[in-house]
Design a protein around this motif. Structure first.
Motif, PDB file in Angstrom:
ATOM      1  N   ASP A 210       3.691  10.062  -1.524  1.00  0.00           N
ATOM      2  CA  ASP A 210       3.614   8.839  -1.255  1.00  0.00           C
ATOM      3  C   ASP A 210       2.897   7.327  -2.273  1.00  0.00           C
ATOM      4  N   SER A 211       1.961   7.961  -2.543  1.00  0.00           N
ATOM      5  CA  SER A 211       1.266   7.025  -3.391  1.00  0.00           C
ATOM      6  C   SER A 211       1.931   6.346  -4.650  1.00  0.00           C
ATOM      7  N   ARG A 212       2.810   7.615  -4.945  1.00  0.00           N
ATOM      8  CA  ARG A 212       3.170   7.800  -6.314  1.00  0.00           C
ATOM      9  C   ARG A 212       4.369   6.363  -5.962  1.00  0.00           C
ATOM     10  N   VAL A 214       5.130   4.524  -3.877  1.00  0.00           N
ATOM     11  CA  VAL A 214       4.898   2.881  -3.527  1.00  0.00           C
ATOM     12  C   VAL A 214       4.504   2.561  -4.974  1.00  0.00           C
ATOM     13  N   ILE A 215       3.665   3.021  -5.721  1.00  0.00           N
ATOM     14  CA  ILE A 215       3.523   3.022  -6.618  1.00  0.00           C
ATOM     15  C   ILE A 215       4.194   2.666  -7.376  1.00  0.00           C
ATOM     16  N   SER A 241      -6.037  -3.462 -10.154  1.00  0.00           N
ATOM     17  CA  SER A 241      -6.616  -3.048  -9.178  1.00  0.00           C
ATOM     18  C   SER A 241      -7.969  -2.992  -9.711  1.00  0.00           C
ATOM     19  N   LYS A 247      -8.531  -0.177  -5.370  1.00  0.00           N
ATOM     20  CA  LYS A 247      -7.019   1.359  -5.738  1.00  0.00           C
ATOM     21  C   LYS A 247      -6.132   0.841  -5.885  1.00  0.00           C
ATOM     22  N   HIS A 249      -2.954   2.335  -5.381  1.00  0.00           N
ATOM     23  CA  HIS A 249      -2.526   2.493  -4.502  1.00  0.00           C
ATOM     24  C   HIS A 249      -2.355   1.520  -3.447  1.00  0.00           C
ATOM     25  N   THR A 250      -3.068   0.483  -3.193  1.00  0.00           N
ATOM     26  CA  THR A 250      -3.933  -0.302  -2.191  1.00  0.00           C
ATOM     27  C   THR A 250      -3.251  -1.178  -2.457  1.00  0.00           C
ATOM     28  N   ALA A 252      -0.634  -1.617  -4.767  1.00  0.00           N
ATOM     29  CA  ALA A 252       1.004  -1.357  -5.042  1.00  0.00           C
ATOM     30  C   ALA A 252       2.026  -1.429  -3.097  1.00  0.00           C
ATOM     31  N   GLU A 253       0.344  -1.025  -2.514  1.00  0.00           N
ATOM     32  CA  GLU A 253       0.991  -1.307  -1.194  1.00  0.00           C
ATOM     33  C   GLU A 253       1.187  -2.590  -0.516  1.00  0.00           C
TER      34      GLU A 253
END
Length: 268
Positions: A210-212, A214-215, A241, A247, A249-250, A252-253
């Motif tokens: 999921d993180s990948r 979103v990035i 970042s 972080k 991914h944060t 990116a989100e």
């Protein structure tokens, strides 16, 4: 056949009263009820803690004389020094095992896991094997202990720890029934640990995917705005970042959410 266990050195144990056929049948019925329960709890699909609570309750039922039972487990990555009681049928058992593992580092449960044999004490206060633990627990009005190692193949994963207020509460008969119970209980606990580990690994993998995703979306948004390539866009995310100490991914989100809000606003 006598049970194979480590008895209290130097203690002359009073002869056990002959059990009537009715009492033996009742004890065996309790054991088989516990074994049936253990066989069904993994298939029931509950969580690992629920399974451990059930095993403790079934053990208290299966071991004659037990007034309280705890289940202690070892972290395989850290060995015996990591052992702790995860569940107990009585608060006093939890307190006793906390003293054993966290404070004094001696006691029947540690001994049984080291020897891989059941360990019995009929008078903890006078047991020379654990001079500090024995006296401490006797003052807590608990005088007998039966510790059963949980073995899966050659691996010790923990122990079942049974206690009683009366002296010499765990005769050979109790050790035999407890040992019969401990074998399938160990397998059930081990399987539950494997399931829990696999579930956690699956969740971590899903979070990573999921993180990948979103990035990748955020990289695409930056590229569409700047006209740069993917490496430049990822570098931009990394800089944000680091500068904001957030972080990746944060960041990116946040960027994806912001783009989604703008798209919805344009639609309206």
């Amino acid at each position: 056949m006598l049970a194979d266990f480590d008895a209290q050195p130097g203690r002359v144990v009073p002869p056990s009263p002959d059990l009537s056929p009715t009492q033996r049948e009742a004890d065996e019925a309790e054991l088989y009820a516990g074994l049936r329960g253990v066989a069904g709890i993994v298939a029931g699909g509950g969580g690992a803690m629920d399974l451990l609570r059930d095993v403790a309750e079934f053990a208290a039922q299966a071991i004659p004389g037990a007034e309280g039972v705890g289940i202690a487990l070892i972290d395989p990555q850290h060995g015996l020094s990591s052992v702790r009681t995860w569940v107990a049928t009585a608060v006093l058992v939890q307190e006793i095992d906390t003293v054993q593992y966290s404070e004094l580092h001696e006691g029947p449960c540690i001994t049984c896991m080291e020897s891989r044999r059941p360990t019995v004490s009929g008078s903890l206060g006078s047991d020379s094997r654990w001079p500090h633990f024995g006296g401490r627990v006797a003052r807590m009005r608990m005088h007998s202990a039966l510790a059963l190692p949980l073995l899966v193949g050659d691996q010790v994963i923990g122990s079942i720890n049974a206690y009683a207020k009366s002296r010499d509460a765990f005769a050979d008969h109790a050790v035999q029934l407890g040992s019969q119970f401990a074998k399938p209980a160990a397998v059930s606990i081990y399987n539950a640990q494997l399931l829990a580990t696999a579930h956690e690994q699956t969740l971590r993998l899903q979070r990573a995917l999921d993180s990948r995703s979103v990035i990748d979306q955020a990289v695409g948004i930056i590229r569409s705005r700047t006209g740069g390539n993917a490496d430049d866009a990822f570098e931009r995310l990394t800089q944000i970042s680091q500068s904001e100490n957030v972080k990746l991914h944060t960041v990116a989100e946040r960027l994806v959410d912001e783009a989604a809000r703008r798209a919805r606003a344009r639609h309206r």
